[in-house]
Scaffold this motif. Structure first.
Motif, PDB file in Angstrom:
ATOM      1  N   ILE A   2     -53.172 -17.971   2.553  1.00 55.46           N
ATOM      2  CA  ILE A   2     -51.916 -17.543   1.943  1.00 55.46           C
ATOM      3  C   ILE A   2     -52.106 -16.231   1.193  1.00 55.46           C
ATOM      4  N   ILE A   3     -51.169 -15.332   1.374  1.00 56.35           N
ATOM      5  CA  ILE A   3     -51.113 -14.091   0.591  1.00 56.35           C
ATOM      6  C   ILE A   3     -49.817 -14.113  -0.196  1.00 56.35           C
ATOM      7  N   GLN A   4     -49.923 -13.977  -1.504  1.00 55.32           N
ATOM      8  CA  GLN A   4     -48.751 -13.947  -2.383  1.00 55.32           C
ATOM      9  C   GLN A   4     -48.478 -12.508  -2.809  1.00 55.32           C
ATOM     10  N   PHE A 182     -47.892  -6.425  -6.426  1.00 53.85           N
ATOM     11  CA  PHE A 182     -49.171  -7.044  -6.755  1.00 53.85           C
ATOM     12  C   PHE A 182     -49.445  -8.114  -5.707  1.00 53.85           C
ATOM     13  N   PHE A 183     -50.617  -8.043  -5.095  1.00 53.60           N
ATOM     14  CA  PHE A 183     -50.969  -8.913  -3.977  1.00 53.60           C
ATOM     15  C   PHE A 183     -52.118  -9.833  -4.386  1.00 53.60           C
ATOM     16  N   VAL A 184     -51.962 -11.121  -4.144  1.00 56.12           N
ATOM     17  CA  VAL A 184     -53.030 -12.083  -4.368  1.00 56.12           C
ATOM     18  C   VAL A 184     -53.409 -12.662  -3.006  1.00 56.12           C
ATOM     19  N   ILE A 185     -54.631 -12.412  -2.586  1.00 56.90           N
ATOM     20  CA  ILE A 185     -55.068 -12.781  -1.251  1.00 56.90           C
ATOM     21  C   ILE A 185     -55.990 -13.993  -1.315  1.00 56.90           C
ATOM     22  N   ASP A 186     -55.491 -15.100  -0.815  1.00 56.16           N
ATOM     23  CA  ASP A 186     -56.227 -16.363  -0.746  1.00 56.16           C
ATOM     24  C   ASP A 186     -56.754 -16.798  -2.107  1.00 56.16           C
ATOM     25  N   ASN A 187     -56.024 -16.481  -3.158  1.00 55.99           N
ATOM     26  CA  ASN A 187     -56.405 -16.836  -4.531  1.00 55.99           C
ATOM     27  C   ASN A 187     -57.791 -16.322  -4.923  1.00 55.99           C
ATOM     28  N   LYS A 188     -58.244 -15.273  -4.215  1.00 52.18           N
ATOM     29  CA  LYS A 188     -59.582 -14.737  -4.492  1.00 52.18           C
ATOM     30  C   LYS A 188     -59.574 -13.255  -4.834  1.00 52.18           C
ATOM     31  N   TYR A 189     -58.678 -12.514  -4.208  1.00 54.17           N
ATOM     32  CA  TYR A 189     -58.664 -11.069  -4.374  1.00 54.17           C
ATOM     33  C   TYR A 189     -57.285 -10.589  -4.809  1.00 54.17           C
ATOM     34  N   GLY A 190     -57.250  -9.634  -5.697  1.00 56.33           N
ATOM     35  CA  GLY A 190     -55.992  -9.048  -6.148  1.00 56.33           C
ATOM     36  C   GLY A 190     -55.948  -7.570  -5.812  1.00 56.33           C
ATOM     37  N   ILE A 191     -54.803  -7.106  -5.363  1.00 53.57           N
ATOM     38  CA  ILE A 191     -54.580  -5.678  -5.110  1.00 53.57           C
ATOM     39  C   ILE A 191     -53.347  -5.268  -5.900  1.00 53.57           C
ATOM     40  N   SER A 192     -53.499  -4.288  -6.747  1.00 50.97           N
ATOM     41  CA  SER A 192     -52.399  -3.810  -7.576  1.00 50.97           C
ATOM     42  C   SER A 192     -51.873  -2.492  -7.035  1.00 50.97           C
ATOM     43  N   GLY A 193     -50.619  -2.486  -6.636  1.00 53.39           N
ATOM     44  CA  GLY A 193     -49.986  -1.259  -6.178  1.00 53.39           C
ATOM     45  C   GLY A 193     -50.186  -0.990  -4.696  1.00 53.39           C
ATOM     46  N   ALA A 194     -49.533   0.085  -4.229  1.00 51.29           N
ATOM     47  CA  ALA A 194     -49.662   0.519  -2.841  1.00 51.29           C
ATOM     48  C   ALA A 194     -50.934   1.349  -2.725  1.00 51.29           C
ATOM     49  N   GLN A 195     -52.028   0.689  -2.427  1.00 48.98           N
ATOM     50  CA  GLN A 195     -53.349   1.303  -2.365  1.00 48.98           C
ATOM     51  C   GLN A 195     -53.584   1.948  -0.993  1.00 48.98           C
ATOM     52  N   PRO A 196     -54.705   2.654  -0.819  1.00 53.29           N
ATOM     53  CA  PRO A 196     -55.025   3.200   0.515  1.00 53.29           C
ATOM     54  C   PRO A 196     -55.041   2.099   1.574  1.00 53.29           C
ATOM     55  N   HIS A 198     -56.867   1.401   4.091  1.00 53.19           N
ATOM     56  CA  HIS A 198     -58.133   0.739   4.441  1.00 53.19           C
ATOM     57  C   HIS A 198     -58.473  -0.387   3.474  1.00 53.19           C
ATOM     58  N   LEU A 199     -58.009  -0.288   2.219  1.00 56.02           N
ATOM     59  CA  LEU A 199     -58.288  -1.348   1.248  1.00 56.02           C
ATOM     60  C   LEU A 199     -57.574  -2.644   1.633  1.00 56.02           C
ATOM     61  N   PHE A 200     -56.327  -2.535   2.083  1.00 56.09           N
ATOM     62  CA  PHE A 200     -55.600  -3.715   2.548  1.00 56.09           C
ATOM     63  C   PHE A 200     -56.310  -4.328   3.752  1.00 56.09           C
ATOM     64  N   GLU A 201     -56.678  -3.491   4.708  1.00 61.55           N
ATOM     65  CA  GLU A 201     -57.283  -3.992   5.937  1.00 61.55           C
ATOM     66  C   GLU A 201     -58.635  -4.646   5.672  1.00 61.55           C
ATOM     67  N   GLU A 202     -59.442  -4.019   4.843  1.00 62.00           N
ATOM     68  CA  GLU A 202     -60.769  -4.558   4.551  1.00 62.00           C
ATOM     69  C   GLU A 202     -60.680  -5.865   3.770  1.00 62.00           C
ATOM     70  N   THR A 203     -59.738  -5.928   2.820  1.00 59.72           N
ATOM     71  CA  THR A 203     -59.630  -7.125   1.984  1.00 59.72           C
ATOM     72  C   THR A 203     -59.083  -8.302   2.762  1.00 59.72           C
ATOM     73  N   VAL A 204     -58.066  -8.057   3.598  1.00 59.27           N
ATOM     74  CA  VAL A 204     -57.516  -9.127   4.437  1.00 59.27           C
ATOM     75  C   VAL A 204     -58.592  -9.657   5.379  1.00 59.27           C
ATOM     76  N   ALA A 205     -59.331  -8.769   6.017  1.00 62.77           N
ATOM     77  CA  ALA A 205     -60.373  -9.191   6.949  1.00 62.77           C
ATOM     78  C   ALA A 205     -61.475  -9.969   6.235  1.00 62.77           C
ATOM     79  N   LYS A 206     -61.876  -9.496   5.071  1.00 64.71           N
ATOM     80  CA  LYS A 206     -62.940 -10.155   4.304  1.00 64.71           C
ATOM     81  C   LYS A 206     -62.522 -11.567   3.895  1.00 64.71           C
ATOM     82  N   ALA A 207     -61.299 -11.698   3.371  1.00 66.20           N
ATOM     83  CA  ALA A 207     -60.818 -13.010   2.932  1.00 66.20           C
ATOM     84  C   ALA A 207     -60.659 -13.962   4.113  1.00 66.20           C
TER      85      ALA A 207
END
Length: 235
Positions: A2-4, A182-196, A198-207
């Motif tokens: 889940i991504i919130q 503000f994005f919470v990815i699998d209750n493990k990672y947070g992303i604040s704001g519209a970031q680059p 590659h950060l979205f892609e790397e974090t989604v893949a990692k989680a």
């Protein structure tokens, strides 16, 4: 998995961030195994209801700028939006109290139309300049995504879904969220704001990898001769 996503419908970076997340999901190979949940956040609940005021005046007052400086600032945001395929029209945008819009989205989610309603509200505000604080506009938008207009009106004239909306805001406060998106990815990672991107892609893949999800195959070449259901391509 889940991504919130906490966002508000008058936040220009929220729509940009939404498109970035969608692109990350598309390229990740895990999109069909990931559920995206959109959460409410109110940037300015004191905004008048049913207003048709241009956004330039309030923005100029907020940042202590001239109207000309404000237009230059929004142009920079518009250029950023183009990077994800969005064409913002700040000249047509109107200020909006988004409480009803958030409640409508919560109701639509229960009708199985949450994703469609969320996208339609953002599109209406940023691309079409519609006054999404107005009930008549919201009812029309609900009908456009396949919801019953009379049922939407009945819900909006009540206090339904206010509790759910404020619950989202309280959870955001507990998480320390000060701004959106503000994005919470699998209750493990947070992303604040519209970031680059590659950060979205790397974090989604990692989680997704950590959650043990099976990546979708990347098919190569055209479909060749094969046998299926007891029949073979022999021509």
């Amino acid at each position: 998995m889940i991504i919130q996503v906490w966002s508000d419908y008058v936040c220009p970076f929220c729509y940009i961030g939404k498109k970035q997340l969608e692109q990350a999901l598309e390229t990740s190979g895990y999109a069909e195994q990931i559920e995206v949940q959109y959460k409410s956040f109110l940037l300015d609940p004191s905004t008048p209801v049913d207003t048709e005021e241009s956004i330039y005046g309030p923005l100029a007052a907020k940042y202590n700028m001239s109207i000309e400086q404000t237009k230059a600032m929004t142009q920079n945001v518009a250029e950023r939006a183009k990077e994800v395929g969005l064409h913002y029209d700040f000249d047509r945008m109107k200020t909006a109290n988004t409480i009803k819009a958030h409640r409508l989205a919560k109701w639509a989610e229960e009708q199985g139309k949450g994703a469609e309603m969320n996208e339609r509200l953002l599109q209406a505000h940023f691309l079409e300049g519609l006054a999404i604080g107005r009930m008549d506009v919201l009812i029309t938008l609900a009908e456009e995504v396949g919801l019953n207009g009379e049922a939407a009106k009945e819900m909006l004239t009540s206090d339904e879904y206010k509790e759910e909306m404020y619950s989202d805001i309280e959870i955001a406060r507990q998480l320390g969220v000060r701004g959106v998106p503000f994005f919470v990815i699998d209750n493990k990672y947070g992303i604040s704001g519209a970031q680059p991107q590659h950060l979205f892609e790397e974090t989604v893949a990692k989680a997704a990898e950590e959650a043990g999800l099976q990546r979708k195959l990347n098919m190569v070449g055209e479909q060749g001769a094969l046998c299926e259901d007891g029949v073979c391509d022999i021509e």
